[in-house]
Design a protein around this motif. Structure first.
Motif, PDB file in Angstrom:
ATOM      1  N   TYR A  85      -0.942  -9.963   9.736  1.00  0.00           N
ATOM      2  CA  TYR A  85       0.304 -10.696   9.995  1.00  0.00           C
ATOM      3  C   TYR A  85       0.785 -11.522   8.807  1.00  0.00           C
ATOM      4  O   TYR A  85       1.986 -11.695   8.616  1.00  0.00           O
ATOM      5  CB  TYR A  85       0.135 -11.590  11.236  1.00  0.00           C
ATOM      6  CG  TYR A  85      -0.201 -10.790  12.481  1.00  0.00           C
ATOM      7  CD1 TYR A  85       0.472  -9.605  12.779  1.00  0.00           C
ATOM      8  CD2 TYR A  85      -1.210 -11.216  13.359  1.00  0.00           C
ATOM      9  CE1 TYR A  85       0.156  -8.871  13.905  1.00  0.00           C
ATOM     10  CE2 TYR A  85      -1.522 -10.491  14.494  1.00  0.00           C
ATOM     11  CZ  TYR A  85      -0.833  -9.312  14.759  1.00  0.00           C
ATOM     12  OH  TYR A  85      -1.145  -8.590  15.871  1.00  0.00           O
ATOM     13  N   ARG A  86      -0.140 -12.063   8.014  1.00  0.00           N
ATOM     14  CA  ARG A  86       0.306 -12.877   6.875  1.00  0.00           C
ATOM     15  C   ARG A  86       0.586 -12.000   5.659  1.00  0.00           C
ATOM     16  O   ARG A  86       1.490 -12.273   4.887  1.00  0.00           O
ATOM     17  CB  ARG A  86      -0.740 -13.950   6.494  1.00  0.00           C
ATOM     18  CG  ARG A  86      -1.232 -14.818   7.626  1.00  0.00           C
ATOM     19  CD  ARG A  86      -0.256 -15.825   8.150  1.00  0.00           C
ATOM     20  NE  ARG A  86       0.361 -16.723   7.200  1.00  0.00           N
ATOM     21  CZ  ARG A  86       1.376 -17.527   7.524  1.00  0.00           C
ATOM     22  NH1 ARG A  86       1.844 -17.530   8.753  1.00  0.00           N
ATOM     23  NH2 ARG A  86       1.900 -18.324   6.636  1.00  0.00           N
ATOM     24  N   LYS A  87      -0.274 -10.975   5.456  1.00  0.00           N
ATOM     25  CA  LYS A  87      -0.097 -10.156   4.251  1.00  0.00           C
ATOM     26  C   LYS A  87       0.595  -8.833   4.540  1.00  0.00           C
ATOM     27  O   LYS A  87       0.938  -8.103   3.609  1.00  0.00           O
ATOM     28  CB  LYS A  87      -1.459  -9.876   3.607  1.00  0.00           C
ATOM     29  CG  LYS A  87      -2.213 -11.146   3.209  1.00  0.00           C
ATOM     30  CD  LYS A  87      -3.520 -10.810   2.514  1.00  0.00           C
ATOM     31  CE  LYS A  87      -4.356 -12.056   2.302  1.00  0.00           C
ATOM     32  NZ  LYS A  87      -5.710 -11.762   1.824  1.00  0.00           N
ATOM     33  N   GLY A  88       0.741  -8.496   5.802  1.00  0.00           N
ATOM     34  CA  GLY A  88       1.419  -7.236   6.134  1.00  0.00           C
ATOM     35  C   GLY A  88       0.605  -5.999   5.799  1.00  0.00           C
ATOM     36  O   GLY A  88       1.147  -4.913   5.614  1.00  0.00           O
ATOM     37  N   VAL A  89      -0.732  -6.147   5.713  1.00  0.00           N
ATOM     38  CA  VAL A  89      -1.607  -5.014   5.391  1.00  0.00           C
ATOM     39  C   VAL A  89      -2.319  -4.567   6.661  1.00  0.00           C
ATOM     40  O   VAL A  89      -2.996  -5.370   7.310  1.00  0.00           O
ATOM     41  CB  VAL A  89      -2.666  -5.432   4.333  1.00  0.00           C
ATOM     42  CG1 VAL A  89      -3.697  -4.336   4.119  1.00  0.00           C
ATOM     43  CG2 VAL A  89      -1.969  -5.806   3.027  1.00  0.00           C
ATOM     44  N   VAL A  90      -2.185  -3.287   7.030  1.00  0.00           N
ATOM     45  CA  VAL A  90      -2.829  -2.839   8.270  1.00  0.00           C
ATOM     46  C   VAL A  90      -3.972  -1.859   8.015  1.00  0.00           C
ATOM     47  O   VAL A  90      -4.733  -1.542   8.927  1.00  0.00           O
ATOM     48  CB  VAL A  90      -1.820  -2.188   9.255  1.00  0.00           C
ATOM     49  CG1 VAL A  90      -0.732  -3.177   9.641  1.00  0.00           C
ATOM     50  CG2 VAL A  90      -1.222  -0.920   8.676  1.00  0.00           C
ATOM     51  N   LEU A 148       0.867   2.451  12.931  1.00  0.00           N
ATOM     52  CA  LEU A 148       2.214   1.938  13.175  1.00  0.00           C
ATOM     53  C   LEU A 148       3.205   3.086  13.066  1.00  0.00           C
ATOM     54  O   LEU A 148       3.009   3.993  12.272  1.00  0.00           O
ATOM     55  CB  LEU A 148       2.577   0.893  12.112  1.00  0.00           C
ATOM     56  CG  LEU A 148       1.838  -0.421  12.147  1.00  0.00           C
ATOM     57  CD1 LEU A 148       2.403  -1.351  11.089  1.00  0.00           C
ATOM     58  CD2 LEU A 148       1.960  -1.065  13.515  1.00  0.00           C
ATOM     59  N   PRO A 149       4.276   3.022  13.845  1.00  0.00           N
ATOM     60  CA  PRO A 149       5.307   4.044  13.671  1.00  0.00           C
ATOM     61  C   PRO A 149       5.889   3.972  12.267  1.00  0.00           C
ATOM     62  O   PRO A 149       5.985   2.898  11.681  1.00  0.00           O
ATOM     63  CB  PRO A 149       6.368   3.660  14.706  1.00  0.00           C
ATOM     64  CG  PRO A 149       6.002   2.335  15.240  1.00  0.00           C
ATOM     65  CD  PRO A 149       4.589   2.059  14.895  1.00  0.00           C
ATOM     66  N   GLU A 150       6.239   5.121  11.734  1.00  0.00           N
ATOM     67  CA  GLU A 150       6.778   5.178  10.373  1.00  0.00           C
ATOM     68  C   GLU A 150       8.300   5.085  10.393  1.00  0.00           C
ATOM     69  O   GLU A 150       8.935   5.434  11.383  1.00  0.00           O
ATOM     70  CB  GLU A 150       6.372   6.495   9.710  1.00  0.00           C
ATOM     71  CG  GLU A 150       4.907   6.533   9.302  1.00  0.00           C
ATOM     72  CD  GLU A 150       4.538   5.374   8.382  1.00  0.00           C
ATOM     73  OE1 GLU A 150       5.310   5.107   7.428  1.00  0.00           O
ATOM     74  OE2 GLU A 150       3.494   4.732   8.613  1.00  0.00           O
ATOM     75  N   ALA A 199       3.727  -4.086  21.871  1.00  0.00           N
ATOM     76  CA  ALA A 199       3.868  -5.166  20.885  1.00  0.00           C
ATOM     77  C   ALA A 199       3.700  -4.599  19.476  1.00  0.00           C
ATOM     78  O   ALA A 199       4.395  -5.015  18.542  1.00  0.00           O
ATOM     79  CB  ALA A 199       2.836  -6.262  21.164  1.00  0.00           C
ATOM     80  N   ALA A 200       2.796  -3.629  19.312  1.00  0.00           N
ATOM     81  CA  ALA A 200       2.592  -3.020  17.982  1.00  0.00           C
ATOM     82  C   ALA A 200       3.880  -2.370  17.492  1.00  0.00           C
ATOM     83  O   ALA A 200       4.251  -2.498  16.317  1.00  0.00           O
ATOM     84  CB  ALA A 200       1.467  -1.981  18.037  1.00  0.00           C
ATOM     85  N   GLU A 201       4.570  -1.688  18.394  1.00  0.00           N
ATOM     86  CA  GLU A 201       5.794  -0.986  17.991  1.00  0.00           C
ATOM     87  C   GLU A 201       6.937  -1.965  17.701  1.00  0.00           C
ATOM     88  O   GLU A 201       7.805  -1.680  16.883  1.00  0.00           O
ATOM     89  CB  GLU A 201       6.201   0.015  19.078  1.00  0.00           C
ATOM     90  CG  GLU A 201       5.258   1.211  19.149  1.00  0.00           C
ATOM     91  CD  GLU A 201       5.432   2.043  20.420  1.00  0.00           C
ATOM     92  OE1 GLU A 201       5.120   3.250  20.377  1.00  0.00           O
ATOM     93  OE2 GLU A 201       5.850   1.497  21.460  1.00  0.00           O
TER      94      GLU A 201
END
Ligand code: SAH
Length: 366
Positions: free
Chosen positions: A36-41, A65-67, A132-134
């Motif tokens: 959430y802070r760095k946007g790295v999944v 995550l959806p592309e 929520a992920a989408e």
């Protein structure tokens, strides 16, 4: 779909998960920070996490995550991002830069079940709720795109991370978030509230101020009451569109379940901070709800409500039964409200040329 997605979990759930996997709660906090802070999944990229912990995680959760399938720029500087979901469904977000701020408009469902007569999305019916992920994916992707734009403009390389509080003239992330894309947010209550908690978590979430987030609803009274009790302090927007039950029920079938009186009572009870107002959206439809009498009726309805009205001139779509009123009529409607002491703006929608304006979101299904 039975494997849970790490994206969309509350930071506290990540802490619990870490403990379940034999690690400390701290590892859960690191996970939240990465995502959430760095946007790295990508778990592989989380280099400060022990390898065996990452392996254990990979056996328990996904981080998919959806592309972004398509990114369509509009002549007015906004752009539409079209996401392809796991099951082939599609939703879109709209990124709208304006005067130092960037507003991101999120979708919460595929289609919508409320069938407002003037809304293109409404013709699809409800296909399904987003997770929520989408919903969060739309924010993470938009922020990544904005950050790389800024980095490119500055000739720098890619630190795309937090903080989300920056207010420079070309922000590297969306500064404001509105739940005004496809779908009815309060009909997907649990996933939307989870998303709001993650967006507004100042330590381990994205750290958005709730005052920069707006949830818009067709007027689901029980949902409005529940949202008020969550005490999240986000802005509430009501899609009103008429000030009489007769016209509103014709335009919005939901008005037959909760009429104006029930709706306004719920709105009056929604907890507001000092100086916070409830937003009312009012789509102006030629010859339907745009007369001076309609404006006066609206002014009466909003007497004693801390309101801000957004007039939205109707955005046309093929085969719609409505038209946008002439400019003079739009401005006359606004003046009546202003004269009654009601803060009223006209929202000239963005992205009309790319099918991204209010009520125009509908994507072909593959
Ligand atoms: N379902 C929620 C979130 C969508 S917000 C809600 O209705 O509030 C999108 C806004 O655009 C709503 O106010 C909707 O009524 C409005 N809208 C829909 N179709 C439109 C159109 N063709 N032109 C202008 N506004 C439209």
């Amino acid at each position: 779909m039975s494997v849970p997605n790490l994206v969309g979990m509350l930071p506290s759930e990540m802490e619990d998960l870490a403990v379940e996997l034999g690690a400390s709660r701290y590892r859960g906090r690191q996970l939240a920070t990465w995502i959430y802070r760095k946007g790295v999944v990508d778990l592989e990229a989380m280099t400060d996490l022990p390898k065996d912990f990452r392996a254990a995680l990979a056996g328990r959760v996904v981080t998919a995550l959806p592309e972004v399938e398509r990114e369509t720029p509009s002549q007015d500087g906004s752009r539409k991002l079209v996401f392809r979901l796991d099951d082939g469904g599609r939703v879109s977000s709209v990124v709208m830069p304006d005067d130092g701020r960037v507003t991101l408009c999120l979708s919460t469902q595929v289609g919508c079940g409320y069938a407002c007569a003037f809304c293109l999305t409404g013709t699809m019916g409800l296909v399904r709720n987003l997770t929520a992920a989408e919903i969060l994916a739309q924010v993470l992707h938009a922020n990544r795109i904005l950050a790389s734009d800024v980095a490119r403009a500055e000739g720098l390389g890619g630190d795309v991370g937090a903080p989300y509080a920056d207010q420079s003239s070309s922000p590297r992330h969306a500064t404001h978030i509105v739940f005004m894309g496809m779908g009815e947010p309060l009909a997907n209550y649990a996933e939307v509230v989870k998303t709001l908690k993650i967006l507004t978590d100042a330590k381990l979430g994205l750290g958005y101020s709730p005052r920069r987030i707006t949830v818009s609803t067709v007027g689901l009274v029980t949902g409005i009451e529940k949202l008020g009790r969550e005490n999240l302090k986000v802005n509430l927007a009501i899609s009103l569109h008429a000030a009489s039950d007769e016209v509103r029920s014709r335009l919005m079938p939901v008005n037959r379940a909760w009429n104006l009186e029930a709706l306004m009572q719920a709105v009056r009870r929604y907890p507001l901070a000092p100086r916070q107002r409830v937003f009312f959206e009012y789509v102006l439809l030629d010859g339907v709800n745009d007369t001076p009498e309609d404006a006066q009726r609206l002014a009466r309805l909003l007497r004693n409500v801390r309101a801000k009205v957004n007039l939205i001139p109707f955005n046309d779509w093929p085969a719609s039964d409505f038209r946008r009123p002439p400019l003079a009529r739009i401005l006359a409607f606004q003046s009546i409200l202003l004269d009654a002491g009601i803060i009223t703006t006209v929202r000239w929608s963005k992205g009309e040329d790319i099918g991204a304006a209010c009520g125009q979101l509908k994507e072909a299904v593959a």
